[in-house]
Design an enzyme around this catalytic site. Structure first.
Site, PDB file in Angstrom:
ATOM      1  N   SER A   1      33.449  68.837  12.563  1.00  0.00           N
ATOM      2  CA  SER A   1      33.147  67.255  13.109  1.00  0.00           C
ATOM      3  C   SER A   1      32.430  67.706  14.842  1.00  0.00           C
ATOM      4  O   SER A   1      31.210  66.620  14.652  1.00  0.00           O
ATOM      5  CB  SER A   1      34.351  67.082  14.355  1.00  0.00           C
ATOM      6  OG  SER A   1      34.676  67.760  14.813  1.00  0.00           O
ATOM      7  N   GLU A   2      32.079  68.670  14.821  1.00  0.00           N
ATOM      8  CA  GLU A   2      30.854  69.171  15.565  1.00  0.00           C
ATOM      9  C   GLU A   2      29.590  70.546  15.920  1.00  0.00           C
ATOM     10  O   GLU A   2      30.975  71.252  15.348  1.00  0.00           O
ATOM     11  CB  GLU A   2      31.017  68.901  17.347  1.00  0.00           C
ATOM     12  CG  GLU A   2      30.773  67.350  17.379  1.00  0.00           C
ATOM     13  CD  GLU A   2      32.223  67.254  17.770  1.00  0.00           C
ATOM     14  OE1 GLU A   2      32.372  65.558  18.180  1.00  0.00           O
ATOM     15  OE2 GLU A   2      33.304  67.235  17.317  1.00  0.00           O
ATOM     16  N   THR A   3      28.896  70.636  15.550  1.00  0.00           N
ATOM     17  CA  THR A   3      28.427  72.133  15.671  1.00  0.00           C
ATOM     18  C   THR A   3      27.274  72.055  17.068  1.00  0.00           C
ATOM     19  O   THR A   3      26.312  70.831  17.299  1.00  0.00           O
ATOM     20  CB  THR A   3      27.135  72.153  14.457  1.00  0.00           C
ATOM     21  OG1 THR A   3      28.333  72.641  13.337  1.00  0.00           O
ATOM     22  CG2 THR A   3      26.567  73.623  14.389  1.00  0.00           C
TER      23      THR A   3
END
Length: 282
Positions: free
Chosen positions: A50-52
């Site tokens: 979902s996030e990096t």
């Protein structure tokens, strides 16, 4: 000639998971100042989380570090679980905050404070970029996409602190868990839904966050959404100043968030643990 490839320290951190079952992972690339926007977005797309995030040198003297946050599809000015997971990774990788027990993160919404306790880290909820009533046509789309009737909605509000959250409150956690959203109908809306547990529940509230427009149909555990919901619900007197949230249940996760107030500030906290350490070639 082949493109130059460099090695960067890497961490993958599980956030908002106090027990053996998982919370929400974030991929963290350290010392990423040499990477281009295109390289960051490409890697975030590849991780498919979902996030990096990418840790950079700060540009403001008050900040300990600068953070850029990418979904598989685009960059975000702020997100909660990447903030806590990246702070954990930064400290674990030798970061030294300017002030004992407190970190200051520079990101797209400005400066975000992060405090530490023995078992948890908390970020201070940033100011809402947008609040107030949801436009009737937007609310109608959101309700239809959730597969519920208008009568089931106790209240709604914009709770946008960067990602564009729209908040909807239902009567119970059971109603939240039973949702079967239509992501095509939801389109580019980012919808957060909250409902209360009764006595004996795993937490005070159950939350679900849907962001199909960012290539994340349902986010397992969402700090930014819970920060916005807390500002709305505490401000309107629906929730007490301190409460707990369960999120990710439908996805087989066991996310737990702690909401606390201190003066005029609202803090969102949870535990983080690094599960992967190494390096990435970018």
């Amino acid at each position: 000639m082949p493109a130059t490839v460099n090695e960067y320290p890497f961490s993958q951190v599980d956030v908002f998971a106090p027990g053996p079952k998982p919370g929400n992972p974030v991929a963290v690339v350290h010392g990423a100042d040499g990477l281009s926007d295109e390289q960051m977005q490409s890697f975030a797309n590849w991780t498919n989380l979902s996030e990096t995030t990418f840790l950079l040198k700060p540009t403001l003297p008050e900040a300990d570090y600068r953070l850029r946050i990418f979904t598989p599809a685009s960059e975000l000015p702020f997100a909660g679980h990447p903030t806590l997971g990246s702070a954990h990774a930064w400290l674990e990788n030798g970061g030294q905050p300017q002030r004992p027990g407190e970190l200051v993160q520079e990101c797209g919404v400005g400066l975000v404070k992060i405090s530490q306790t023995a078992g948890e880290q908390f970020f201070e909820a940033p100011p809402l970029r947008r609040s107030g009533p949801v436009e009737p046509e937007v609310l109608e789309q959101a309700i239809a996409s959730l597969g519920i009737t208008p009568e089931q909605v106790l209240d709604s509000n914009w709770v946008d602190n960067g990602p564009g959250w729209l908040g909807i409150r239902l009567a119970s956690a059971r109603q939240v868990l039973d949702l079967t959203p239509d992501f095509v109908a939801m389109g580019k809306l980012n919808v957060g839904v909250i409902g209360a547990y009764g006595d004996g529940g795993p937490a005070d509230f159950e939350v679900r966050g849907f962001v199909p427009g960012l290539a994340v149909p349902e986010d397992p555990v969402t700090g930014s959404l819970n920060a916005g919901l807390a500002q709305w619900l505490i401000g309107s007197g629906v929730a007490e100043g301190d409460y707990t949230v369960s999120q990710g249940t439908v996805l087989g996760r066991d996310g737990r968030l702690t909401i606390t107030t201190e003066g005029d500030s609202i803090w969102v906290g949870g535990t983080s643990r690094t599960v992967i350490r190494g390096s990435v070639s970018l």
